[in-house]
Motif scaffolding. Structure first.
Motif, short mmCIF file in Angstrom:
data_model
loop_
_atom_site.label_atom_id
_atom_site.label_comp_id
_atom_site.label_asym_id
_atom_site.label_seq_id
_atom_site.Cartn_x
_atom_site.Cartn_y
_atom_site.Cartn_z
N TYR A 18 -1.49 9.09 -0.03
CA TYR A 18 -0.97 8.44 1.17
C TYR A 18 -1.32 6.96 1.29
O TYR A 18 -0.45 6.10 1.33
CB TYR A 18 -1.59 9.15 2.38
CG TYR A 18 -0.68 9.37 3.55
CD1 TYR A 18 0.62 9.83 3.37
CD2 TYR A 18 -1.14 9.16 4.85
CE1 TYR A 18 1.44 10.06 4.46
CE2 TYR A 18 -0.33 9.39 5.93
CZ TYR A 18 0.96 9.85 5.73
OH TYR A 18 1.75 10.07 6.81
N ASP A 21 0.05 4.70 -1.45
CA ASP A 21 1.50 4.59 -1.31
C ASP A 21 1.89 3.65 -0.21
O ASP A 21 2.80 2.84 -0.37
CB ASP A 21 2.09 5.96 -0.94
CG ASP A 21 2.35 6.80 -2.16
OD1 ASP A 21 1.98 6.36 -3.26
OD2 ASP A 21 2.90 7.89 -2.00
N SER A 22 1.23 3.78 0.93
CA SER A 22 1.60 2.98 2.09
C SER A 22 1.37 1.50 1.82
O SER A 22 2.19 0.67 2.21
CB SER A 22 0.80 3.41 3.32
OG SER A 22 0.99 4.78 3.52
N VAL A 25 4.29 0.43 -0.26
CA VAL A 25 5.51 0.29 0.54
C VAL A 25 5.43 -1.00 1.36
O VAL A 25 6.39 -1.77 1.43
CB VAL A 25 5.74 1.51 1.47
CG1 VAL A 25 6.97 1.30 2.35
CG2 VAL A 25 5.90 2.79 0.67
N TRP A 26 4.26 -1.25 1.95
CA TRP A 26 4.06 -2.47 2.74
C TRP A 26 4.34 -3.71 1.87
O TRP A 26 5.05 -4.62 2.28
CB TRP A 26 2.62 -2.51 3.30
CG TRP A 26 2.30 -3.78 4.01
CD1 TRP A 26 1.65 -4.87 3.49
CD2 TRP A 26 2.63 -4.13 5.38
NE1 TRP A 26 1.56 -5.86 4.45
CE2 TRP A 26 2.15 -5.43 5.61
CE3 TRP A 26 3.29 -3.44 6.40
CZ2 TRP A 26 2.30 -6.08 6.83
CZ3 TRP A 26 3.44 -4.08 7.63
CH2 TRP A 26 2.95 -5.38 7.84
N GLU A 91 7.75 10.21 6.43
CA GLU A 91 6.37 10.20 5.91
C GLU A 91 5.96 8.78 5.55
O GLU A 91 4.82 8.37 5.80
CB GLU A 91 6.26 11.08 4.65
CG GLU A 91 6.37 12.58 4.91
CD GLU A 91 7.81 13.03 5.17
OE1 GLU A 91 8.76 12.31 4.77
OE2 GLU A 91 7.98 14.09 5.80
N GLN A 92 6.88 8.03 4.96
CA GLN A 92 6.55 6.64 4.60
C GLN A 92 6.31 5.81 5.86
O GLN A 92 5.42 4.97 5.90
CB GLN A 92 7.67 6.03 3.76
CG GLN A 92 7.68 6.53 2.34
CD GLN A 92 8.88 5.99 1.56
OE1 GLN A 92 10.01 6.00 2.02
NE2 GLN A 92 8.62 5.50 0.37
N ASP A 94 5.27 6.94 8.82
CA ASP A 94 3.94 7.36 9.32
C ASP A 94 2.84 6.64 8.55
O ASP A 94 1.86 6.17 9.15
CB ASP A 94 3.75 8.87 9.08
CG ASP A 94 4.22 9.69 10.25
OD1 ASP A 94 4.53 9.10 11.32
OD2 ASP A 94 4.29 10.92 10.11
N GLY A 95 3.00 6.59 7.25
CA GLY A 95 2.01 5.94 6.40
C GLY A 95 1.88 4.46 6.74
O GLY A 95 0.77 3.92 6.75
N LEU A 96 3.01 3.84 7.07
CA LEU A 96 2.97 2.41 7.42
C LEU A 96 2.24 2.17 8.74
O LEU A 96 1.54 1.17 8.88
CB LEU A 96 4.39 1.84 7.49
CG LEU A 96 5.04 1.59 6.12
CD1 LEU A 96 6.51 1.25 6.29
CD2 LEU A 96 4.33 0.47 5.37
N LYS A 98 -0.27 3.89 9.78
CA LYS A 98 -1.69 3.94 9.40
C LYS A 98 -2.10 2.68 8.65
O LYS A 98 -3.19 2.15 8.86
CB LYS A 98 -1.96 5.17 8.53
CG LYS A 98 -1.77 6.47 9.29
CD LYS A 98 -2.42 7.64 8.55
CE LYS A 98 -2.34 8.92 9.36
NZ LYS A 98 -0.95 9.44 9.39
N HIS A 99 -1.20 2.22 7.79
CA HIS A 99 -1.51 1.00 7.04
C HIS A 99 -1.70 -0.18 7.99
O HIS A 99 -2.63 -0.97 7.83
CB HIS A 99 -0.42 0.70 6.00
CG HIS A 99 -0.75 -0.48 5.16
ND1 HIS A 99 -1.72 -0.44 4.18
CD2 HIS A 99 -0.28 -1.76 5.18
CE1 HIS A 99 -1.82 -1.65 3.64
NE2 HIS A 99 -0.96 -2.47 4.21
#
Ligand code: HEC
Length: 106
Positions: A18, A21-22, A25-26, A91-92, A94-96, A98-99
């Motif tokens: 997670y 990955d985030s 993506v960022w 999911e991505q 959500d991950g962002l 958190k990021h």
């Protein structure tokens, strides 16, 4: 039983992937405007006066839901902040969220 085990395994694997990955993506989708650190010290950041999202004040003012919403739907104030709902999975996104929390200045 076998199925359930596979599912648990897949979930725990994706949880550990997670954070990494985030960040990726960022870097790929957000950094060009918001900067790697979220301070928006970029050409677009300056031009559009994007907020420094790493400050304590910004972080305190915005709930996870607010952040999720602006990434999903885009910003009503500024069309440069486009909706990402077609480009990223939930999911991505959500991950962002958190990021973005992890960018909070210490
Ligand atoms: C083309 C430039 C651009 C890209 C790429 C971009 N943004 Fe933005 N973003 C903006 C602008 C401009 C604003 C300011 C919108 C406003 O004033 O409401 C903004 C605002 C935001 C906000 C709200 C800031 C606030 O003060 O309310 C968040 C959260 C955000 N972006 C997250 C992201 C994430 C996550 C990505 C990557 C998936 C991303 N942005 C990609 C330009 C961009």
């Amino acid at each position: 039983m076998k199925m359930r085990f596979a599912l648990v395994l897949a979930l725990s694997l994706s949880a550990s992937a997670y954070a990494e990955d985030s960040a990726a993506v960022w870097k790929a989708k957000c950094k060009s405007c918001h900067g790697e650190d979220g301070k928006a010290e970029t050409k677009m950041g300056k031009k559009e006066k994007i907020s420094d999202i790493s400050t304590e004040a910004w972080q305190a003012k915005h709930s996870d839901d607010d952040i999720l919403k602006v990434i999903t739907e885009g910003s009503k104030e500024n069309a440069k902040m486009k909706p990402f709902k077609e480009k990223l999975t939930p999911e991505q996104i959500d991950g962002l969220v958190k990021h973005i929390r992890s960018l909070k200045a210490k």
